[in-house]
Design a protein around this motif. Structure first.
Motif, PDB file in Angstrom:
ATOM      1  N   TYR A 160     -10.536  46.658  89.848  1.00 29.59           N
ATOM      2  CA  TYR A 160     -11.689  47.020  89.117  1.00 29.59           C
ATOM      3  C   TYR A 160     -11.819  46.407  87.650  1.00 29.59           C
ATOM      4  CZ  TYR A 160     -15.145  50.015  86.471  1.00 29.59           C
ATOM      5  OH  TYR A 160     -16.123  50.162  85.698  1.00 29.59           O
ATOM      6  N   VAL A 161     -10.929  46.642  86.786  1.00 25.25           N
ATOM      7  CA  VAL A 161     -10.878  46.044  85.391  1.00 25.25           C
ATOM      8  C   VAL A 161     -11.052  44.516  85.723  1.00 25.25           C
ATOM      9  CG1 VAL A 161      -9.865  45.835  83.315  1.00 25.25           C
ATOM     10  CG2 VAL A 161      -9.449  47.806  84.480  1.00 25.25           C
ATOM     11  N   GLN A 162     -10.557  43.670  86.451  1.00 23.82           N
ATOM     12  CA  GLN A 162     -10.880  42.518  86.535  1.00 23.82           C
ATOM     13  C   GLN A 162     -12.044  42.015  86.968  1.00 23.82           C
ATOM     14  OE1 GLN A 162      -7.253  41.671  88.970  1.00 23.82           O
ATOM     15  NE2 GLN A 162      -6.023  41.459  87.349  1.00 23.82           N
ATOM     16  N   ASN A 163     -12.884  42.798  87.656  1.00 21.61           N
ATOM     17  CA  ASN A 163     -14.326  42.662  88.331  1.00 21.61           C
ATOM     18  C   ASN A 163     -15.177  43.215  87.795  1.00 21.61           C
ATOM     19  OD1 ASN A 163     -13.184  40.434  90.561  1.00 21.61           O
ATOM     20  ND2 ASN A 163     -11.918  42.121  90.822  1.00 21.61           N
ATOM     21  N   LEU A 164     -14.860  44.085  86.827  1.00 21.36           N
ATOM     22  CA  LEU A 164     -16.125  45.001  86.156  1.00 21.36           C
ATOM     23  C   LEU A 164     -17.359  44.475  85.990  1.00 21.36           C
ATOM     24  CD1 LEU A 164     -15.346  47.414  83.286  1.00 21.36           C
ATOM     25  CD2 LEU A 164     -17.730  46.424  83.568  1.00 21.36           C
ATOM     26  N   SER A 165     -18.373  44.996  86.328  1.00 22.57           N
ATOM     27  CA  SER A 165     -19.776  44.580  86.574  1.00 22.57           C
ATOM     28  C   SER A 165     -20.679  45.741  86.886  1.00 22.57           C
ATOM     29  CB  SER A 165     -20.015  43.469  87.480  1.00 22.57           C
ATOM     30  OG  SER A 165     -20.165  44.056  88.890  1.00 22.57           O
ATOM     31  N   PHE A 166     -21.934  45.768  86.450  1.00 21.83           N
ATOM     32  CA  PHE A 166     -22.987  46.517  86.755  1.00 21.83           C
ATOM     33  C   PHE A 166     -22.950  46.800  88.217  1.00 21.83           C
ATOM     34  CE2 PHE A 166     -27.535  47.432  87.868  1.00 21.83           C
ATOM     35  CZ  PHE A 166     -27.695  48.558  87.482  1.00 21.83           C
ATOM     36  N   TRP A 167     -23.054  46.014  89.213  1.00 26.45           N
ATOM     37  CA  TRP A 167     -23.322  46.178  90.429  1.00 26.45           C
ATOM     38  C   TRP A 167     -21.900  46.929  91.184  1.00 26.45           C
ATOM     39  CZ3 TRP A 167     -28.000  46.670  91.654  1.00 26.45           C
ATOM     40  CH2 TRP A 167     -28.940  45.498  91.226  1.00 26.45           C
ATOM     41  N   LEU A 168     -20.902  46.294  90.538  1.00 28.50           N
ATOM     42  CA  LEU A 168     -19.586  47.269  91.064  1.00 28.50           C
ATOM     43  C   LEU A 168     -19.692  48.597  90.760  1.00 28.50           C
ATOM     44  CD1 LEU A 168     -16.934  47.024  92.134  1.00 28.50           C
ATOM     45  CD2 LEU A 168     -15.971  46.462  90.258  1.00 28.50           C
ATOM     46  N   ASP A 169     -20.262  48.881  89.592  1.00 25.54           N
ATOM     47  CA  ASP A 169     -20.331  50.178  89.219  1.00 25.54           C
ATOM     48  C   ASP A 169     -21.318  51.087  89.932  1.00 25.54           C
ATOM     49  OD1 ASP A 169     -18.319  50.130  87.211  1.00 25.54           O
ATOM     50  OD2 ASP A 169     -19.463  50.317  85.461  1.00 25.54           O
ATOM     51  N   ILE A 170     -22.514  50.424  90.143  1.00 18.08           N
ATOM     52  CA  ILE A 170     -23.381  51.159  91.064  1.00 18.08           C
ATOM     53  C   ILE A 170     -22.749  51.443  92.395  1.00 18.08           C
ATOM     54  CG2 ILE A 170     -25.595  50.872  92.286  1.00 18.08           C
ATOM     55  CD1 ILE A 170     -25.910  51.572  89.161  1.00 18.08           C
ATOM     56  N   LYS A 171     -22.154  50.462  92.883  1.00 20.37           N
ATOM     57  CA  LYS A 171     -21.521  50.590  94.390  1.00 20.37           C
ATOM     58  C   LYS A 171     -20.578  51.794  94.456  1.00 20.37           C
ATOM     59  CE  LYS A 171     -18.529  48.196  97.476  1.00 20.37           C
ATOM     60  NZ  LYS A 171     -17.707  47.032  97.630  1.00 20.37           N
ATOM     61  N   ILE A 172     -19.967  52.087  93.352  1.00 19.37           N
ATOM     62  CA  ILE A 172     -18.680  52.952  93.346  1.00 19.37           C
ATOM     63  C   ILE A 172     -19.519  54.284  93.108  1.00 19.37           C
ATOM     64  CG2 ILE A 172     -17.047  53.925  91.791  1.00 19.37           C
ATOM     65  CD1 ILE A 172     -16.051  51.066  91.176  1.00 19.37           C
ATOM     66  N   ILE A 173     -20.398  54.401  92.184  1.00 18.79           N
ATOM     67  CA  ILE A 173     -21.432  55.627  92.094  1.00 18.79           C
ATOM     68  C   ILE A 173     -21.832  56.103  93.309  1.00 18.79           C
ATOM     69  CG2 ILE A 173     -23.096  56.578  90.844  1.00 18.79           C
ATOM     70  CD1 ILE A 173     -22.556  55.005  88.653  1.00 18.79           C
ATOM     71  N   PHE A 174     -22.722  55.151  93.908  1.00 17.90           N
ATOM     72  CA  PHE A 174     -22.984  55.369  95.309  1.00 17.90           C
ATOM     73  C   PHE A 174     -22.263  55.809  96.342  1.00 17.90           C
ATOM     74  CE2 PHE A 174     -24.973  53.982  99.622  1.00 17.90           C
ATOM     75  CZ  PHE A 174     -26.016  54.843  99.462  1.00 17.90           C
ATOM     76  N   LYS A 175     -21.097  55.280  96.598  1.00 14.30           N
ATOM     77  CA  LYS A 175     -20.132  55.678  97.727  1.00 14.30           C
ATOM     78  C   LYS A 175     -19.401  56.877  97.212  1.00 14.30           C
ATOM     79  CE  LYS A 175     -19.192  51.188  99.831  1.00 14.30           C
ATOM     80  NZ  LYS A 175     -17.983  50.310 100.217  1.00 14.30           N
ATOM     81  N   THR A 176     -19.290  57.045  95.999  1.00 13.35           N
ATOM     82  CA  THR A 176     -18.622  58.523  95.609  1.00 13.35           C
ATOM     83  C   THR A 176     -19.662  59.545  95.631  1.00 13.35           C
ATOM     84  OG1 THR A 176     -17.547  57.385  93.563  1.00 13.35           O
ATOM     85  CG2 THR A 176     -17.982  59.808  93.731  1.00 13.35           C
ATOM     86  N   ALA A 177     -21.034  59.256  95.786  1.00 17.98           N
ATOM     87  CA  ALA A 177     -21.891  60.345  95.906  1.00 17.98           C
ATOM     88  C   ALA A 177     -22.114  60.475  97.655  1.00 17.98           C
ATOM     89  CB  ALA A 177     -23.394  60.009  95.523  1.00 17.98           C
ATOM     90  N   LEU A 178     -21.812  59.527  98.068  1.00 17.65           N
ATOM     91  CA  LEU A 178     -21.865  59.940  99.685  1.00 17.65           C
ATOM     92  C   LEU A 178     -20.566  60.580 100.143  1.00 17.65           C
ATOM     93  CD1 LEU A 178     -22.664  56.413 100.920  1.00 17.65           C
ATOM     94  CD2 LEU A 178     -24.316  58.585 100.974  1.00 17.65           C
ATOM     95  N   LYS A 179     -19.483  60.346  99.363  1.00 12.82           N
ATOM     96  CA  LYS A 179     -18.160  61.215  99.874  1.00 12.82           C
ATOM     97  C   LYS A 179     -18.459  62.526  99.390  1.00 12.82           C
ATOM     98  CE  LYS A 179     -14.865  57.223  99.772  1.00 12.82           C
ATOM     99  NZ  LYS A 179     -14.011  57.558 101.223  1.00 12.82           N
ATOM    100  N   VAL A 180     -18.897  62.878  98.398  1.00 15.83           N
ATOM    101  CA  VAL A 180     -19.075  64.137  97.778  1.00 15.83           C
ATOM    102  C   VAL A 180     -20.015  65.240  98.757  1.00 15.83           C
ATOM    103  CG1 VAL A 180     -20.177  65.715  95.908  1.00 15.83           C
ATOM    104  CG2 VAL A 180     -18.978  63.721  95.361  1.00 15.83           C
ATOM    105  N   ILE A 181     -21.003  64.394  99.201  1.00 16.55           N
ATOM    106  CA  ILE A 181     -21.965  65.026 100.276  1.00 16.55           C
ATOM    107  C   ILE A 181     -21.160  65.259 101.431  1.00 16.55           C
ATOM    108  CG2 ILE A 181     -23.946  64.651 101.461  1.00 16.55           C
ATOM    109  CD1 ILE A 181     -25.141  62.940  99.053  1.00 16.55           C
ATOM    110  N   ALA A 182     -20.569  64.359 101.878  1.00  6.35           N
ATOM    111  CA  ALA A 182     -19.737  64.496 103.177  1.00  6.35           C
ATOM    112  C   ALA A 182     -18.372  65.615 103.003  1.00  6.35           C
ATOM    113  CB  ALA A 182     -19.393  63.159 103.647  1.00  6.35           C
TER     114      ALA A 182
END
Length: 207
Positions: A160-182
């Motif tokens: 994560y630290v080596q590839n930190l970017s806006f799109w990676l953060d958005i992807k992680i936030i989105f996937k986290t939300a899906l996991k929380v919902i499920a």
């Protein structure tokens, strides 16, 4: 540019909006925990943040302080309340961390802040996880957190630290939300089922 400036700006905007929207839920949980945990609604514990600066992680308290006849805390599974189990499964115990983001101790996305006593056991390469603010969620958390061993989890933090970017953060936030919902793999700060990291590394060194 994103890592230096816009990531912090995104954290401030999203955490402030999130806390405002969730404030009624925050207040309700706070009131319930005042009674359930005898006036102690919050869990605070020192954790290493960016550049290993120690801060107190803030969560809703999901366990009681019950002790045995010798004054030692009972095992976690005997102290987790029914309401605390609900908070963990729904990730609602993480809401107070939005305040830690506003304060600047944490970020929405980053390596999870682990225990202070683990600091001597990271390899030089793994220490890169402390060059950014720790996160409420992270790459390891969307990659099967409870099924990952320590080495794999820390590799995900490094990735994560080596590839930190806006799109990676958005992807992680989105996937986290899906996991929380499920309600799948959402115990972000739990370490149950695996040995403590310092114990794990000590055992490796002794082999």
């Amino acid at each position: 540019m994103y890592k230096v400036f816009f990531k912090r700006l995104l954290d401030l905007i999203l955490s402030a909006i999130g806390f405002i929207l969730l404030f009624p839920v925050f207040a309700l949980i706070w009131i319930v925990l005042l009674f359930v945990n005898k006036g102690k609604p919050f869990f605070l514990q020192p954790r290493p943040g960016k550049n290993e600066k120690i801060f107190n992680i803030l969560k809703f308290k999901t366990m009681t302080d019950k002790k045995d006849e010798n004054g030692n805390l009972l095992p976690d599974e005997l102290r987790v309340t029914r309401f605390g189990t609900f908070l963990r499964k729904s990730s609602l115990d993480e809401i107070p961390q939005l305040l830690s983001i506003v304060k600047g101790d944490m970020s929405l996305v980053g390596p999870r802040p682990l225990r202070v006593r683990y600091l001597p056991y990271y390899t030089k390469e793994e220490q890169i996880r402390h060059t950014v603010r720790p996160g409420v969620t992270g790459l390891a958390q969307i990659s099967g957190r409870s099924n990952l061993d320590w080495d794999t989890r820390l590799r995900k933090d490094m990735e994560y630290v080596q590839n930190l970017s806006f799109w990676l953060d958005i992807k992680i936030i989105f996937k986290t939300a899906l996991k929380v919902i499920a309600r799948k793999d959402v115990a972000l700060d739990a370490e149950s089922g695996i040995p403590d990291f310092d114990t794990y590394r000590k055992n490796m060194l002794s082999e």
